[in-house]
Design a protein around this motif. Structure first.
Motif, short mmCIF file in Angstrom:
data_model
loop_
_atom_site.label_atom_id
_atom_site.label_comp_id
_atom_site.label_asym_id
_atom_site.label_seq_id
_atom_site.Cartn_x
_atom_site.Cartn_y
_atom_site.Cartn_z
N LEU A 94 22.33 57.07 18.16
CA LEU A 94 23.74 57.44 18.23
C LEU A 94 24.06 57.90 19.65
N THR A 95 24.97 57.20 20.29
CA THR A 95 25.28 57.43 21.69
C THR A 95 26.55 58.26 21.83
N ASN A 96 26.38 59.46 22.36
CA ASN A 96 27.49 60.37 22.70
C ASN A 96 28.12 61.02 21.46
N GLY A 97 28.82 62.13 21.74
CA GLY A 97 29.38 62.95 20.68
C GLY A 97 30.34 62.24 19.76
N ALA A 98 31.06 61.24 20.28
CA ALA A 98 32.01 60.51 19.44
C ALA A 98 31.30 59.80 18.30
N GLN A 99 30.01 59.49 18.47
CA GLN A 99 29.23 58.87 17.40
C GLN A 99 28.45 59.89 16.59
N THR B 29 17.89 64.37 15.19
CA THR B 29 17.42 65.19 16.31
C THR B 29 17.75 64.47 17.60
N GLY B 30 17.70 65.21 18.69
CA GLY B 30 18.03 64.65 20.00
C GLY B 30 18.39 65.75 20.96
N GLY B 31 19.10 65.39 22.01
CA GLY B 31 19.37 66.33 23.08
C GLY B 31 20.53 67.26 22.86
N ASP C 270 24.97 61.93 26.07
CA ASP C 270 23.77 62.36 25.34
C ASP C 270 23.47 61.38 24.22
N THR C 271 22.31 61.57 23.63
CA THR C 271 21.84 60.70 22.55
C THR C 271 21.24 61.54 21.44
N MET C 272 21.63 61.22 20.21
CA MET C 272 20.98 61.77 19.02
C MET C 272 20.44 60.60 18.21
N THR C 273 19.48 60.88 17.35
CA THR C 273 18.85 59.84 16.55
C THR C 273 18.88 60.24 15.08
N ARG C 274 19.24 59.29 14.24
CA ARG C 274 19.31 59.51 12.79
C ARG C 274 18.10 58.85 12.14
N LEU D 166 14.43 56.63 41.69
CA LEU D 166 15.22 57.75 41.21
C LEU D 166 16.70 57.42 41.26
N TYR D 167 17.42 57.77 40.21
CA TYR D 167 18.84 57.47 40.11
C TYR D 167 19.59 58.72 39.64
N GLU D 168 20.77 58.93 40.20
CA GLU D 168 21.62 60.05 39.79
C GLU D 168 22.87 59.51 39.12
N TYR D 169 23.12 60.00 37.91
CA TYR D 169 24.20 59.51 37.07
C TYR D 169 25.54 60.03 37.57
N ARG D 170 26.53 59.14 37.69
CA ARG D 170 27.81 59.49 38.30
C ARG D 170 28.87 60.02 37.35
N PRO D 171 29.12 59.36 36.19
CA PRO D 171 30.36 59.64 35.45
C PRO D 171 30.49 61.04 34.87
N ALA D 172 29.37 61.66 34.49
CA ALA D 172 29.43 62.95 33.80
C ALA D 172 28.04 63.58 33.86
N MET D 173 27.93 64.77 33.29
CA MET D 173 26.62 65.38 33.10
C MET D 173 25.84 64.54 32.09
N THR D 174 24.65 64.08 32.46
CA THR D 174 23.81 63.38 31.49
C THR D 174 22.78 64.36 30.95
N HIS D 175 22.72 64.42 29.63
CA HIS D 175 21.82 65.35 28.94
C HIS D 175 20.83 64.58 28.05
N VAL D 176 20.72 63.28 28.28
CA VAL D 176 19.84 62.42 27.49
C VAL D 176 18.38 62.80 27.74
N LYS D 177 17.60 62.83 26.66
CA LYS D 177 16.17 63.12 26.76
C LYS D 177 15.43 62.00 26.07
N ALA D 178 14.97 61.04 26.85
CA ALA D 178 14.33 59.86 26.27
C ALA D 178 13.29 59.31 27.23
N LEU D 179 12.21 58.83 26.67
CA LEU D 179 11.15 58.16 27.42
C LEU D 179 10.84 56.85 26.72
#
Length: 416
Positions: free
Chosen positions: A60-65, A170-172, A191-195, A325-338
């Motif tokens: 699930l990608t982002n709070g809207a989902q 669970t997720g970030g 951010d990302t959550m997983t169901r 290394l990359y820095e995300y532009r549009p917003a704060m990224t809080h994704v925790k994924a490997l």
């Protein structure tokens, strides 16, 4: 005079323990390919965890989902709703979840919340009263009491929801408005959550039960909390929980083994990137043996400016070693994924920093299925397209103020 000496001595000891505890230099005695049966056997044994088959997993990608999905799962609850959260902060997102919990509690569903006493401190007051008045049980983890002072630095960083013992998330993301909509003049967080559905949910229920027991002494033993879980999904998943009772946490073992064994690709997304020396060296060794190593971190939109500066302090070593290394532009990224070799994905709450690996209670799920790794890969590529690649030349031209502050940021490498 005697009490003064004792107080000074105690504070000195506390600061030394807090900031100068020797690190663990992790190393793998023999790297193992992540796609091998040997890897699966070793990772289960070293982490004392079990791989669960036949799960259904949805990214699930982002709070809207993810907020509507979590709300709908709570609304459908028939027996129990169990949530553990580091951040549960009053606002529209909290109101959405509280409304669903209150309605279910009044219908006779058992609702339990374990909230971190620091991260969710602002839940005191009207929101807390509303939950308790409806019959929800709410406990705070590691409250500020004299007999817990030695564990002040231990927080539950878990973000976990289990409904009826059958569906879990669970997720970030915590429960707060910055994940739901533009907040204080800044864009909504990425951010990302997983169901999850299937046998792995019982293991996630067990993670919730651990800190619930510590908070109030109740052992969740009723059969309704542990239903038979039959599912026809195709995902293999293993819950990896971590606690600072042993500094060599299982989550760090998983990260180290996957990175050391990687063959083709390592993709990391993390909001706080402060890898210690052994993890930096593992990433560099991977890059030098031909593995594509890519890391996405926050850019100018960050909620922890000093942490970002401490992170950027490490860029030279990593860039010279071949890490991208990359820095995300549009917003704060809080994704925790490997994602490693398109074989394994790790999703959950762990940041790539010492606080997650040594101080916090965390929960992650390691997944072995190409559909899940493929979905996370697509999200990664989308985020990559919205990020700026950092080069050595660019890094060398960073602002003078940043260079001036960098030397004092080292202390965050041990605490953040």
């Amino acid at each position: 005079m005697g009490w003064t000496i004792i107080a000074v001595g105690f504070l000195t000891w506390f600061v030394v323990v807090l900031f100068f505890t020797p690190r663990i230099d992790y190393k793998v005695s023999q790297p193992i390919r992540p796609d091998s049966d040997e890897f699966l056997h070793v990772i289960q044994s070293t982490c004392q965890a079990t791989i669960h088959f036949h799960n259904t997993i949805e990214i699930l990608t982002n709070g809207a989902q993810f907020y509507p999905a979590m709300r709908d799962a709570i609304r459908a609850a028939e027996a129990s709703v169990n949530m553990e959260a580091y951040i549960f902060r009053r606002g529209d997102a909290a109101a959405m979840i509280i409304d669903a919990m209150v309605e279910r509690a009044r219908a006779g569903v058992e609702v339990r919340l374990t909230l971190d006493a620091v991260g969710s401190a602002f839940m005191l007051g009207a929101p807390l009263r509303r939950l308790r008045d409806a019959g929800c049980q709410v406990n705070f983890y590691q409250t500020m009491t004299w007999y817990r002072f030695h564990r002040l630095n231990n927080r539950t960083h878990r973000e976990l929801l289990v409904v009826d013992g059958r569906v879990a998330f669970t997720g970030g993301a915590g429960i707060a408005d910055q994940w739901m909509k533009p907040y204080r003049g800044r864009p909504a967080w990425r951010d990302t959550m997983t169901r999850f559905e299937g046998p792995v949910v019982a293991a996630l229920q067990g993670v919730f039960a651990e800190n619930w027991l510590e908070c109030c002494g109740e052992i969740l033993a009723a059969p309704r909390h542990w239903p038979a879980l039959n599912n026809d999904g195709t995902s293999e998943a293993m819950v990896v929980k971590s606690s600072p009772s042993d500094r060599a946490t299982a989550s760090r073992v998983v990260f180290q083994m996957l990175i050391e064994g990687a063959v083709s690709g390592i993709d990391v997304q993390t909001p706080y990137f402060l890898p210690d020396r052994s993890l930096r060296r593992a990433l560099i060794r991977a890059a030098r043996r031909g593995v594509r190593v890519r890391v996405i971190v926050p850019g100018k939109y960050t909620d922890q400016l000093l942490v970002r500066l401490a992170s950027r302090r490490m860029y030279r070593e990593l860039l010279e070693g071949g890490v991208c290394l990359y820095e995300y532009r549009p917003a704060m990224t809080h994704v925790k994924a490997l994602v490693v070799d398109d074989v394994w994905a790790v999703v959950g709450t762990t940041n790539v920093d010492n606080r997650s690996f040594e101080h916090n209670d965390e929960v992650n799920v390691a997944v072995r299925e190409t559909a899940v790794t493929g979905r996370l890969r697509r999200d990664f590529e989308s985020d990559l397209a919205a990020s700026d690649e950092i080069t050595l030349e660019q890094w060398g031209k960073r602002p003078a103020l940043e260079k001036l502050i960098e030397p004092v940021c080292w202390i965050l490498e041990r605490q953040q």
